[in-house]
Each structure stands twice: as C-alpha cells, then as structure tokens.
Design a protein around this motif. Structure first.
Motif, PDB file in Angstrom:
ATOM      1  N   ILE A 107       0.928  -0.886   0.240  1.00  0.00           N
ATOM      2  CA  ILE A 107      -0.591  -0.357   0.114  1.00  0.00           C
ATOM      3  C   ILE A 107       1.027   1.177  -0.189  1.00  0.00           C
ATOM      4  N   LYS A 108       0.680   2.098  -0.529  1.00  0.00           N
ATOM      5  CA  LYS A 108       1.683   3.576  -1.224  1.00  0.00           C
ATOM      6  C   LYS A 108       1.209   4.497  -0.377  1.00  0.00           C
ATOM      7  N   ASP A 109       1.077   5.045   0.477  1.00  0.00           N
ATOM      8  CA  ASP A 109       2.159   6.365   1.427  1.00  0.00           C
ATOM      9  C   ASP A 109       0.685   6.322   1.742  1.00  0.00           C
ATOM     10  N   TYR A 110       1.060   5.310   3.517  1.00  0.00           N
ATOM     11  CA  TYR A 110       0.153   4.600   3.738  1.00  0.00           C
ATOM     12  C   TYR A 110      -0.618   5.341   5.091  1.00  0.00           C
ATOM     13  N   GLU A 111       0.496   6.408   5.300  1.00  0.00           N
ATOM     14  CA  GLU A 111       0.888   7.145   6.986  1.00  0.00           C
ATOM     15  C   GLU A 111      -0.370   8.021   7.386  1.00  0.00           C
ATOM     16  N   PRO A 112      -1.016   9.150   6.409  1.00  0.00           N
ATOM     17  CA  PRO A 112      -1.985   9.473   6.675  1.00  0.00           C
ATOM     18  C   PRO A 112      -3.526   8.531   6.732  1.00  0.00           C
ATOM     19  N   THR A 113      -3.310   7.125   6.040  1.00  0.00           N
ATOM     20  CA  THR A 113      -4.827   6.423   6.917  1.00  0.00           C
ATOM     21  C   THR A 113      -4.443   5.455   7.707  1.00  0.00           C
ATOM     22  N   ILE A 114      -2.775   5.519   7.970  1.00  0.00           N
ATOM     23  CA  ILE A 114      -2.703   4.671   9.278  1.00  0.00           C
ATOM     24  C   ILE A 114      -3.458   5.330  10.649  1.00  0.00           C
ATOM     25  N   SER A 115      -3.062   6.722  10.560  1.00  0.00           N
ATOM     26  CA  SER A 115      -3.103   8.201  11.575  1.00  0.00           C
ATOM     27  C   SER A 115      -4.999   7.679  11.521  1.00  0.00           C
ATOM     28  N   GLY A 116      -5.176   7.759  10.480  1.00  0.00           N
ATOM     29  CA  GLY A 116      -7.295   7.825  10.568  1.00  0.00           C
ATOM     30  C   GLY A 116      -7.597   6.697  11.308  1.00  0.00           C
ATOM     31  N   LEU A 117      -6.715   5.412  10.703  1.00  0.00           N
ATOM     32  CA  LEU A 117      -7.695   4.477  11.617  1.00  0.00           C
ATOM     33  C   LEU A 117      -7.106   3.322  13.267  1.00  0.00           C
ATOM     34  N   ILE A 118      -6.153   4.713  13.452  1.00  0.00           N
ATOM     35  CA  ILE A 118      -5.753   4.476  14.816  1.00  0.00           C
ATOM     36  C   ILE A 118      -6.903   5.402  15.476  1.00  0.00           C
ATOM     37  N   LYS A 119      -7.512   6.556  15.225  1.00  0.00           N
ATOM     38  CA  LYS A 119      -8.208   7.760  15.652  1.00  0.00           C
ATOM     39  C   LYS A 119      -9.583   6.738  15.904  1.00  0.00           C
ATOM     40  N   ASN A 120     -10.012   6.237  14.666  1.00  0.00           N
ATOM     41  CA  ASN A 120     -11.391   5.650  14.617  1.00  0.00           C
ATOM     42  C   ASN A 120     -11.327   3.742  15.429  1.00  0.00           C
ATOM     43  N   TYR A 121     -10.553   3.702  15.415  1.00  0.00           N
ATOM     44  CA  TYR A 121     -10.615   2.166  15.680  1.00  0.00           C
ATOM     45  C   TYR A 121     -10.092   1.707  17.100  1.00  0.00           C
ATOM     46  N   LEU A 122      -8.843   3.004  17.887  1.00  0.00           N
ATOM     47  CA  LEU A 122      -8.390   2.458  19.213  1.00  0.00           C
ATOM     48  C   LEU A 122      -9.067   3.964  20.327  1.00  0.00           C
ATOM     49  N   PHE A 123      -8.837   3.235  21.516  1.00  0.00           N
ATOM     50  CA  PHE A 123      -8.387   4.062  22.346  1.00  0.00           C
ATOM     51  C   PHE A 123      -6.896   4.761  22.013  1.00  0.00           C
ATOM     52  N   ALA A 124      -7.712   6.274  22.523  1.00  0.00           N
ATOM     53  CA  ALA A 124      -6.196   6.823  22.473  1.00  0.00           C
ATOM     54  C   ALA A 124      -5.240   6.800  23.222  1.00  0.00           C
ATOM     55  N   ASP A 125      -5.247   6.423  24.320  1.00  0.00           N
ATOM     56  CA  ASP A 125      -3.982   6.039  25.892  1.00  0.00           C
ATOM     57  C   ASP A 125      -3.622   4.422  25.570  1.00  0.00           C
ATOM     58  N   GLN A 126      -4.412   3.673  23.917  1.00  0.00           N
ATOM     59  CA  GLN A 126      -3.317   2.341  23.760  1.00  0.00           C
ATOM     60  C   GLN A 126      -2.447   2.774  22.692  1.00  0.00           C
ATOM     61  N   GLU A 127      -2.519   4.061  22.087  1.00  0.00           N
ATOM     62  CA  GLU A 127      -1.371   3.976  21.132  1.00  0.00           C
ATOM     63  C   GLU A 127      -0.225   2.830  21.109  1.00  0.00           C
ATOM     64  N   LYS A 128       0.460   3.229  21.883  1.00  0.00           N
ATOM     65  CA  LYS A 128       1.825   3.222  22.378  1.00  0.00           C
ATOM     66  C   LYS A 128       2.225   1.780  22.806  1.00  0.00           C
ATOM     67  N   LYS A 129       0.899   1.363  23.316  1.00  0.00           N
ATOM     68  CA  LYS A 129       0.922  -0.077  23.756  1.00  0.00           C
ATOM     69  C   LYS A 129       1.655  -1.076  23.032  1.00  0.00           C
ATOM     70  N   LEU A 130       2.534  -2.528  23.404  1.00  0.00           N
ATOM     71  CA  LEU A 130       2.805  -3.626  22.551  1.00  0.00           C
ATOM     72  C   LEU A 130       1.495  -4.309  22.395  1.00  0.00           C
ATOM     73  N   VAL A 131       0.784  -4.876  21.166  1.00  0.00           N
ATOM     74  CA  VAL A 131       0.190  -5.818  20.906  1.00  0.00           C
ATOM     75  C   VAL A 131      -0.127  -6.667  22.155  1.00  0.00           C
ATOM     76  N   LYS A 132       0.727  -7.141  22.528  1.00  0.00           N
ATOM     77  CA  LYS A 132       1.306  -8.230  23.361  1.00  0.00           C
ATOM     78  C   LYS A 132      -0.163  -8.219  24.977  1.00  0.00           C
ATOM     79  N   ASP A 133       0.478  -6.708  25.025  1.00  0.00           N
ATOM     80  CA  ASP A 133      -0.389  -6.045  26.239  1.00  0.00           C
ATOM     81  C   ASP A 133      -2.048  -5.731  26.333  1.00  0.00           C
ATOM     82  N   TYR A 134      -2.367  -6.115  24.794  1.00  0.00           N
ATOM     83  CA  TYR A 134      -3.703  -5.689  24.446  1.00  0.00           C
ATOM     84  C   TYR A 134      -4.239  -6.960  25.321  1.00  0.00           C
TER      85      TYR A 134
END
Ligand SMILES: Nc1ncnc2c1ncn2[C@@H]1O[C@H](COP(=O)(O)OP(=O)(O)OP(=O)(O)O)[C@@H](O)[C@H]1O
Length: 237
Positions: A107-134
């Motif tokens: 997928i080309k130029d994915y950075e802005p898409t990923i930022s949008g997805l993180i906003k839509n799908y995740l809770f803000a305070d979870q952003e930095k956590k590793l998936v193993k701790d989800y």
C-alpha cells in the motif's frame, strides 16, 4: 449479481467427507453468515475461499476469474481474512502493526491512512502499547483496522465476536455494517445468533449431511433449524 461462487466443492479429511459437490454464491453488498454446530466445516469453507485449503474438487470464481491455489497477488488483495486466532505481531504497537501489513500489501503512502485508522479504531491511551499487552477487544479492534487498511472487496471473518464484551460487539456490528454499506461482501462464521440476526442478509446453516440457505422471512425459522441440525447423524453426504 454473483461476485464470488464456489461450484461443486468437495472436501474430505482422511476419508471423512466435509463437503460433497456443494455450491455457494455470494454477491457484493451483502453479509452472509455461516452457522452450525462445531466441526461441520465452516472454517474449512472459509479457508477454501481464501486459498489456504485446497478442495479435492470444484472451482472458485471471483469477479469472473477462476482462482487457483496458490493465489496470485491480485487475488490475495481481493480477499481479507480475520482468523479466530489473532494474526497481529505481538511485539509491535498498533501503528507498527498497520505499517508492517501496509508494506506486505504494497500500500502506497499509508501514513495518513494509518493515523486515521488509529483514531477511528483504537482508544487514544492504547496507541503506544505493544499488542502483547492488549485485551481481546483491543486486538479485535486493531484487526478490524487492518481489514479497513487492506480495503479488499471480500471480507471473511471467523468468529469475530468471540470473547468480546457488549461494547466491542456493538463496535464490531457497526463496522461490519459499514463494510457492507461500502459495497463489500462480508462472510462471517459465528455462533452468536444475536449478531447474526442483526446483520445477516443470508445464512448458510451447515449440518453433517447438507447446507441449507436461509433468507428473508425464512430467517425466523433459523434457530429451530440450528437445533434440528444437531439431530442429524454423522456425515453420509
Ligand atoms: N487439517 C485437518 N485435518 C484433518 N481434519 C480436519 C482438518 N481441519 C479440520 N478437520 C476436521 O474437519 C471437520 C470440519 O472442521 P472445521 O474446523 O471446518 O469445522 P467448523 O464448523 O469450523 O467448527 P467450529 O465451529 O468448531 O469452528 C472437523 O471434523 C475437523 O476435525
């Protein structure tokens, strides 16, 4: 109009028949549920559709093209799959996971898409956590973000509501509906009849000796159909 079709599919494991000459048709813009008791072949059929499992016989047509295992890149880009086991990379955080899959899917130029997805799908305070701790819910939300990122016309989910609380099940329901509204074909395996009732345009009920389709008013009889299917004896398809 048929978008995905499986014709004369047969599959056995060690002589035990799971499917015999079975046909399935799917259109874009619909949600189809696979239901039925454990071990009747729902996951097997999903794996056959996504090219992870070779049928003994039969053809798979997607958008007027016959798919042959191993699928080529263009076929793989048309099908996204959410397995029951999470396929995320445990030692990466959300953003790194999405970037990792964006690279794999070229997928080309994915950075802005990923930022949008993180906003839509995740809770803000979870952003930095590793998936193993989800939690299970967070892993599933990130997997849904991944499906959104891949943006395939066919989305296949194996028991997506398993282990989710009411809030995350509702989130899942809204996302699946949004995929359908975006014109996608969504195929879901689930034992969650409430979710099925709220979302399904059609249902394939699997039992040992056949697959029965439910749609429209017949869906009212689905629960009884599922209960009756437990009475069928071992496969004699
Ligand atoms: N790789 C395999 N080798 C041998 N048998 C298998 C294999 N995969 C599945 N089976 C068998 O095929 C049948 C169908 O399995 P499948 O996982 O597709 O069922 P399912 O309907 O998805 O079940 P569940 O609701 O428990 O997920 C089962 O009897 C299972 O044990």
């Amino acid at each position: 109009m048929t978008y995905l079709s499986l014709k004369n599919i047969s599959k056995s494991y060690d002589g035990k028949i799971v499917f015999h000459n079975q046909n399935f048709d799917f259109s874009q813009n619909e949600i189809v549920f696979f239901v039925g008791k454990n071990g009747v072949g729902k996951t097997t059929l999903m794996e056959i559709i996504i090219g992870l499992n070779q049928p003994d016989q039969g053809t798979i047509m997607l958008d007027d093209r016959e798919l042959r295992i191993p699928y080529d890149v263009s076929a793989r880009k048309q099908l996204s799959f959410l397995p029951t086991e999470n396929q995320l990379v445990n030692y990466l955080n959300a953003k790194e996971n999405l970037a990792y899959f964006a690279e794999i899917y070229r997928i080309k130029d994915y950075e802005p898409t990923i930022s949008g997805l993180i906003k839509n799908y995740l809770f803000a305070d979870q952003e930095k956590k590793l998936v193993k701790d989800y939690s299970t819910g967070m892993k599933r939300r990130l997997s849904l973000a991944l499906i959104d990122l891949i943006d395939a016309p066919v989305i296949i989910l194996d028991e997506p509501s398993l282990g989710l609380d009411i809030y995350n099940t509702d989130f899942l329901r809204k996302q699946l509906w949004a995929y359908r509204q975006a014109g996608k074909l969504v195929i879901v395996t689930s034992h969650d009849l409430l979710l099925c009732r709220r979302l399904a345009d059609r249902v394939y009920l699997f039992s040992n000796d056949r697959v029965v389709e439910y749609r429209g008013k017949a869906m009212r009889n689905l629960e009884q159909g599922i209960l009756d299917s437990y009475e069928t004896t071992q496969s004699s398809v």
